[in-house]
Design a protein around this motif. Structure first.
Motif, PDB file in Angstrom:
ATOM      1  N   ALA A 197       0.398  -1.464   0.023  1.00 31.17           N
ATOM      2  CA  ALA A 197      -0.101   0.425  -0.032  1.00 31.17           C
ATOM      3  C   ALA A 197       0.695   1.522   0.045  1.00 31.17           C
TER       4      ALA A 197
ATOM      5  N   VAL B 281      -4.458   4.098  -3.718  1.00 34.29           N
ATOM      6  CA  VAL B 281      -3.729   4.406  -2.043  1.00 34.29           C
ATOM      7  C   VAL B 281      -3.108   6.024  -1.972  1.00 34.29           C
TER       8      VAL B 281
ATOM      9  N   ALA C  35      -0.609   5.910   3.499  1.00 24.85           N
ATOM     10  CA  ALA C  35       0.132   4.527   3.748  1.00 24.85           C
ATOM     11  C   ALA C  35       1.357   4.432   4.730  1.00 24.85           C
TER      12      ALA C  35
ATOM     13  N   ILE D  42      -3.009  -3.322   0.614  1.00 21.92           N
ATOM     14  CA  ILE D  42      -4.558  -3.831   0.309  1.00 21.92           C
ATOM     15  C   ILE D  42      -4.823  -4.883  -0.283  1.00 21.92           C
TER      16      ILE D  42
ATOM     17  N   PHE E  70      -7.034  -2.805   4.917  1.00 21.10           N
ATOM     18  CA  PHE E  70      -5.659  -2.236   5.139  1.00 21.10           C
ATOM     19  C   PHE E  70      -5.250  -4.121   6.028  1.00 21.10           C
TER      20      PHE E  70
ATOM     21  N   ALA F 154      -2.973   5.401   6.928  1.00 18.53           N
ATOM     22  CA  ALA F 154      -3.189   4.528   5.643  1.00 18.53           C
ATOM     23  C   ALA F 154      -5.014   5.631   5.145  1.00 18.53           C
TER      24      ALA F 154
ATOM     25  N   PHE G 216      -7.343   5.544   1.651  1.00 20.19           N
ATOM     26  CA  PHE G 216      -7.439   5.049  -0.062  1.00 20.19           C
ATOM     27  C   PHE G 216      -8.618   6.432  -0.678  1.00 20.19           C
TER      28      PHE G 216
END
Length: 386
Positions: free
Chosen positions: A297, A309, A312, A318, A345, A381, A383
């Motif tokens: 990730a 992403v 992270a 991921i 994650f 993290a 996304f």
């Protein structure tokens, strides 16, 4: 050009040729553009030409960034490879700058060449419509405001501004397909452009019909699944839905039978299942067996064509929820097939966050895309759906 919000900036792709220089100067007349110059490094002069473009545009109040490509090598398919690399670099630059609109300088001559090329390849009506004035991709809106303009007045405009545009020798190299077509077109340009206009109008009408059918028949959910009402539908409508759910940008072939008679099965990386408790019709969701394996990730990673992403911690991965979905089935109303395909994650192979299920810590209740969990370092993290 426009209309645009006066406060919104746009990007302009500038090669140094007459058409793209004209576009940059025109854009400066009504807005506040940023220019990007891609240096492919395929010719010895490319670096100095890029520097010249940055200098002349900077002197006219247009901030310019040079994007240097270092992994292109001459050889088979270089034109296609260079084009793909160029647009990838431009998209990344727009994303980094927070810009949505990218203007490119294709003009009427380029459009005529495109139509002739596709005619000789026996393209269908959509292909013969040529280049579209507006194309939306995962990252940007690609705009071609000069498609109706002949190249001669663009060159005159640049010359009147006191600039001598860069002339790429490949534009006249008869070994190149477009260079040969440019010489052949002659007086046929008007007829080719008229064909593009006719087919383009039909393509736009078809696109509108697809959009209306999607609005009437499909319910698309943020967890990246769709509910489709019962009954047949247009094959291109189904293809659009499949591309979105599978994260694929290319056309979906051989689906006429599926569109005429929707039924359980798998097509183009998407499962079609009875909607069951979600209502009448069909559930469409990413096929578990086709989902990409877990990936590191790192920021910028696009996983499974569906998620990018944005941040992270080192060591995070991921991937799909997969077999871990069993732990969430009692507390979630989502079908098992949807749960299996959800992005997650993991850190040190331990499930750490499932943003769509608000699993991962209190931060998720405020921002579903940011992960804070005991299993992840404090950096978190995040996304974004593609």
């Amino acid at each position: 050009m426009g209309p645009w919000d006066g406060a919104r900036r746009v990007a302009v792709a500038v090669s140094g040729g007459a058409d793209s220089l004209a576009l940059a100067l025109l854009a400066r007349g009504w807005g506040d553009p940023i220019a990007f110059v891609v240096d492919h490094g395929l010719r010895g002069e490319s670096a100095s030409e890029a520097a010249w473009v940055r200098e002349v545009l900077g002197a006219r109040g247009i901030p310019t960034t040079i994007l240097r490509l270092t992994d292109l090598a001459p050889g088979p398919g270089i034109a296609a490879r260079a084009r793909a690399a160029r647009y990838a670099a431009l998209s990344a630059a727009c994303r980094h700058a927070g810009l949505v609109d990218l203007l490119v300088g294709h003009h009427a001559g380029d459009q005529a060449e495109t139509v002739l090329m596709r005619r000789r390849r026996s393209s269908g009506p959509d292909g013969l419509a040529g280049m579209a004035a507006c194309v939306e991709t995962d990252d940007i809106r690609l705009l071609r405001p000069l498609l109706a303009i002949d190249p001669a007045p663009l060159r005159n405009f640049v010359t009147a501004a006191g600039l001598v545009p860069v002339d790429d020798p490949t534009n006249t190299d008869q070994r190149q397909t477009r260079a040969r077509l440019r010489r052949e077109i002659g007086t046929d340009r008007a007829e080719l452009l008229a064909e593009a206009a006719r087919c383009g109008a039909n393509r736009a009408e078809s696109g509108q019909a697809i959009a209306l059918e999607l609005a009437a028949r499909a319910s698309i959910h943020p967890e990246r699944f769709a509910i489709l009402s019962p009954g047949p539908l247009h094959s291109q409508t189904l293809a659009s839905l499949l591309r979105s759910l599978a994260g694929r940008g290319f056309p979906v072939a051989h689906i006429d039978a599926w569109a005429a008679n929707p039924r359980p099965g798998t097509v183009a990386g998407v499962q079609i299942l009875p909607a069951g408790k979600l209502g009448p019709g069909w559930l469409l969701v990413r096929e578990a067996a086709a989902i990409q394996a877990p990936a590191n990730a790192t920021p910028g990673t696009v996983w499974d064509g569906r998620y990018r992403v944005t941040s992270a911690p080192t060591g995070a991965a991921i991937g799909s929820l997969g077999r871990d979905s069993a732990a969430f089935r009692r507390q979630s109303a989502l079908p098992a097939a949807v749960l299996n395909a959800l992005p997650t994650f993991r850190y040190n192979s331990v499930l750490s966050a499932v943003p769509d299920l608000d699993y991962g810590g209190p931060m998720l209740s405020q921002n579903r895309g940011v992960i804070r969990h005991a299993g992840l370092p404090a950096a978190g993290a995040s996304f974004l759906p593609c």
